[in-house]
Write a protein that holds these residues in place. Structure first.
Motif, mmCIF file in Angstrom:
data_model
loop_
_atom_site.group_PDB
_atom_site.id
_atom_site.type_symbol
_atom_site.label_atom_id
_atom_site.label_comp_id
_atom_site.label_asym_id
_atom_site.label_seq_id
_atom_site.Cartn_x
_atom_site.Cartn_y
_atom_site.Cartn_z
ATOM 1 N N ASP A 172 -7.602 4.297 -4.161
ATOM 2 C CA ASP A 172 -8.899 4.689 -3.422
ATOM 3 C C ASP A 172 -8.904 6.389 -3.281
ATOM 4 O OD1 ASP A 172 -11.177 5.375 -1.903
ATOM 5 O OD2 ASP A 172 -10.615 4.105 -0.192
ATOM 6 N N ILE A 173 -9.476 6.890 -4.517
ATOM 7 C CA ILE A 173 -9.443 8.465 -4.506
ATOM 8 C C ILE A 173 -10.366 9.221 -3.393
ATOM 9 C CG2 ILE A 173 -8.403 8.512 -6.784
ATOM 10 C CD1 ILE A 173 -11.425 9.284 -7.896
ATOM 11 N N LYS A 174 -11.195 8.392 -2.936
ATOM 12 C CA LYS A 174 -11.978 8.929 -1.695
ATOM 13 C C LYS A 174 -11.197 8.928 -0.266
ATOM 14 C CE LYS A 174 -16.385 7.777 -4.172
ATOM 15 N NZ LYS A 174 -17.502 6.873 -3.713
ATOM 16 N N ASP A 175 -10.240 8.066 -0.107
ATOM 17 C CA ASP A 175 -9.539 8.270 1.182
ATOM 18 C C ASP A 175 -8.631 9.314 0.950
ATOM 19 O OD1 ASP A 175 -6.922 7.802 2.587
ATOM 20 O OD2 ASP A 175 -7.816 5.342 2.692
ATOM 21 N N PRO A 176 -8.399 9.927 2.070
ATOM 22 C CA PRO A 176 -7.407 11.238 2.380
ATOM 23 C C PRO A 176 -6.046 10.964 1.879
ATOM 24 C CG PRO A 176 -8.813 10.967 4.216
ATOM 25 C CD PRO A 176 -9.227 9.644 3.547
ATOM 26 N N ASN A 177 -5.716 9.897 2.129
ATOM 27 C CA ASN A 177 -4.218 9.314 1.554
ATOM 28 C C ASN A 177 -4.154 8.935 0.241
ATOM 29 O OD1 ASN A 177 -3.014 9.728 3.950
ATOM 30 N ND2 ASN A 177 -3.432 7.769 4.879
ATOM 31 N N LYS A 178 -5.479 9.096 -0.530
ATOM 32 C CA LYS A 178 -5.385 8.497 -2.061
ATOM 33 C C LYS A 178 -4.760 7.185 -2.099
ATOM 34 C CE LYS A 178 -7.339 12.358 -2.838
ATOM 35 N NZ LYS A 178 -8.656 12.511 -2.112
ATOM 36 N N THR A 179 -5.082 6.313 -1.174
ATOM 37 C CA THR A 179 -4.158 4.893 -1.057
ATOM 38 C C THR A 179 -4.289 4.152 -2.333
ATOM 39 O OG1 THR A 179 -4.703 4.929 1.320
ATOM 40 C CG2 THR A 179 -3.873 2.888 0.238
ATOM 41 N N LEU A 180 -2.992 3.673 -2.879
ATOM 42 C CA LEU A 180 -2.900 2.704 -3.864
ATOM 43 C C LEU A 180 -2.660 1.473 -2.998
ATOM 44 C CD1 LEU A 180 -2.197 1.794 -6.739
ATOM 45 C CD2 LEU A 180 0.257 2.375 -6.190
ATOM 46 N N THR A 181 -3.422 0.295 -3.602
ATOM 47 C CA THR A 181 -3.216 -1.020 -3.179
ATOM 48 C C THR A 181 -2.916 -1.748 -4.144
ATOM 49 O OG1 THR A 181 -4.863 -0.627 -1.224
ATOM 50 C CG2 THR A 181 -4.276 -2.914 -1.835
ATOM 51 N N THR A 182 -1.623 -2.654 -4.013
ATOM 52 C CA THR A 182 -1.384 -3.593 -5.062
ATOM 53 C C THR A 182 -1.270 -5.192 -4.616
ATOM 54 O OG1 THR A 182 1.011 -3.386 -4.776
ATOM 55 C CG2 THR A 182 0.133 -1.987 -6.288
ATOM 56 N N ASN A 183 -1.563 -6.002 -5.337
ATOM 57 C CA ASN A 183 -1.311 -7.434 -5.073
ATOM 58 C C ASN A 183 -0.342 -7.834 -6.177
ATOM 59 O OD1 ASN A 183 -3.358 -7.600 -2.873
ATOM 60 N ND2 ASN A 183 -4.633 -7.027 -4.321
ATOM 61 N N THR A 184 0.860 -8.267 -5.590
ATOM 62 C CA THR A 184 2.066 -8.771 -6.595
ATOM 63 C C THR A 184 2.739 -9.831 -6.029
ATOM 64 O OG1 THR A 184 3.677 -8.004 -7.742
ATOM 65 C CG2 THR A 184 3.493 -7.002 -5.668
ATOM 66 N N GLU A 185 3.061 -10.489 -7.208
ATOM 67 C CA GLU A 185 4.107 -11.732 -6.649
ATOM 68 C C GLU A 185 5.283 -11.364 -6.729
ATOM 69 O OE1 GLU A 185 3.121 -15.558 -8.385
ATOM 70 O OE2 GLU A 185 0.995 -15.253 -7.878
ATOM 71 N N ALA A 194 4.317 8.549 -4.646
ATOM 72 C CA ALA A 194 4.052 7.324 -3.955
ATOM 73 C C ALA A 194 4.892 7.156 -2.644
ATOM 74 C CB ALA A 194 3.876 5.952 -4.771
ATOM 75 N N GLU A 195 4.405 7.295 -1.358
ATOM 76 C CA GLU A 195 5.064 6.741 -0.417
ATOM 77 C C GLU A 195 4.727 5.631 0.283
ATOM 78 O OE1 GLU A 195 7.768 8.389 0.640
ATOM 79 O OE2 GLU A 195 7.674 9.770 -0.957
ATOM 80 N N PRO A 196 5.355 4.332 0.535
ATOM 81 C CA PRO A 196 4.939 3.237 1.058
ATOM 82 C C PRO A 196 4.068 3.492 2.495
ATOM 83 C CG PRO A 196 7.070 3.075 0.561
ATOM 84 C CD PRO A 196 6.871 4.504 0.475
ATOM 85 N N ALA A 229 6.689 -7.782 -8.201
ATOM 86 C CA ALA A 229 7.074 -6.264 -8.035
ATOM 87 C C ALA A 229 7.498 -5.854 -6.585
ATOM 88 C CB ALA A 229 6.002 -5.387 -8.428
ATOM 89 N N THR A 230 8.501 -4.949 -6.579
ATOM 90 C CA THR A 230 8.959 -4.443 -5.365
ATOM 91 C C THR A 230 8.364 -3.342 -5.025
ATOM 92 O OG1 THR A 230 10.749 -3.379 -6.197
ATOM 93 C CG2 THR A 230 11.225 -5.813 -5.643
ATOM 94 N N LEU A 231 8.544 -2.666 -3.707
ATOM 95 C CA LEU A 231 8.186 -1.348 -3.544
ATOM 96 C C LEU A 231 9.021 -0.473 -4.561
ATOM 97 C CD1 LEU A 231 8.631 -1.278 0.331
ATOM 98 C CD2 LEU A 231 6.392 -1.003 -0.657
ATOM 99 N N ALA A 232 9.927 -0.515 -4.767
ATOM 100 C CA ALA A 232 10.934 0.296 -5.512
ATOM 101 C C ALA A 232 10.182 0.231 -6.978
ATOM 102 C CB ALA A 232 12.354 -0.188 -5.675
ATOM 103 N N ASP A 233 9.655 -0.837 -7.457
ATOM 104 C CA ASP A 233 9.372 -1.082 -8.765
ATOM 105 C C ASP A 233 8.027 -0.259 -8.882
ATOM 106 O OD1 ASP A 233 10.883 -2.882 -9.561
ATOM 107 O OD2 ASP A 233 10.009 -4.611 -9.005
ATOM 108 N N ILE A 234 7.036 -0.264 -7.983
ATOM 109 C CA ILE A 234 5.896 0.506 -8.056
ATOM 110 C C ILE A 234 6.011 1.978 -8.018
ATOM 111 C CG2 ILE A 234 3.661 0.365 -6.827
ATOM 112 C CD1 ILE A 234 4.193 -2.485 -6.007
ATOM 113 N N ARG A 235 6.779 2.275 -6.985
ATOM 114 C CA ARG A 235 7.172 3.823 -6.853
ATOM 115 C C ARG A 235 7.659 4.176 -8.119
ATOM 116 N NH1 ARG A 235 10.355 5.968 -1.620
ATOM 117 N NH2 ARG A 235 10.116 8.309 -2.014
ATOM 118 N N LYS A 286 0.677 -1.138 -0.125
ATOM 119 C CA LYS A 286 0.210 0.092 -0.078
ATOM 120 C C LYS A 286 0.797 1.285 -0.078
ATOM 121 C CE LYS A 286 -3.920 -1.906 2.134
ATOM 122 N NZ LYS A 286 -5.239 -1.638 2.709
ATOM 123 N N PHE A 287 0.429 2.380 -0.776
ATOM 124 C CA PHE A 287 1.051 3.448 -0.759
ATOM 125 C C PHE A 287 0.226 4.638 -0.814
ATOM 126 C CE2 PHE A 287 3.012 0.463 -3.379
ATOM 127 C CZ PHE A 287 4.431 0.546 -3.241
#
Length: 70
Positions: A35-48, A66-68, A50-56, A5-6
């Motif tokens: 989730d653009i309704k969330d104040p943090n505009k949270t991006l949730t990914t499900n991956t086998e 994007a901040e983890p 990709a790393t945090l760095a890849d997604i960022r 999550k980011f």
């Protein structure tokens, strides 16, 4: 599969459309959502593989930030 999550600055449908090709390439179509309704505009990914760095990096390529979340 791991869930990552980011906090992002993706704030609207057009922003989501902009990041879509980048995230689809990084984590795969249907393996992420913003989730653009969330104040943090949270991006949730499900991956086998990709790393945090890849997604960022994918988000930054699209021109956003994007901040983890712990």
């Amino acid at each position: 599969m791991k869930t990552l999550k980011f906090k992002t600055n993706i704030k609207c449908g057009n922003c989501v459309a902009t990041v879509t090709p980048f995230l689809n390439e990084a984590v795969g179509e249907g393996h992420w959502q913003v989730d653009i309704k969330d104040p943090n505009k949270t991006l949730t990914t499900n991956t086998e593989t990709a790393t945090l760095a890849d997604i960022r990096q994918a988000i930054e390529k699209a021109g956003y930030k994007a901040e983890p979340l712990s």
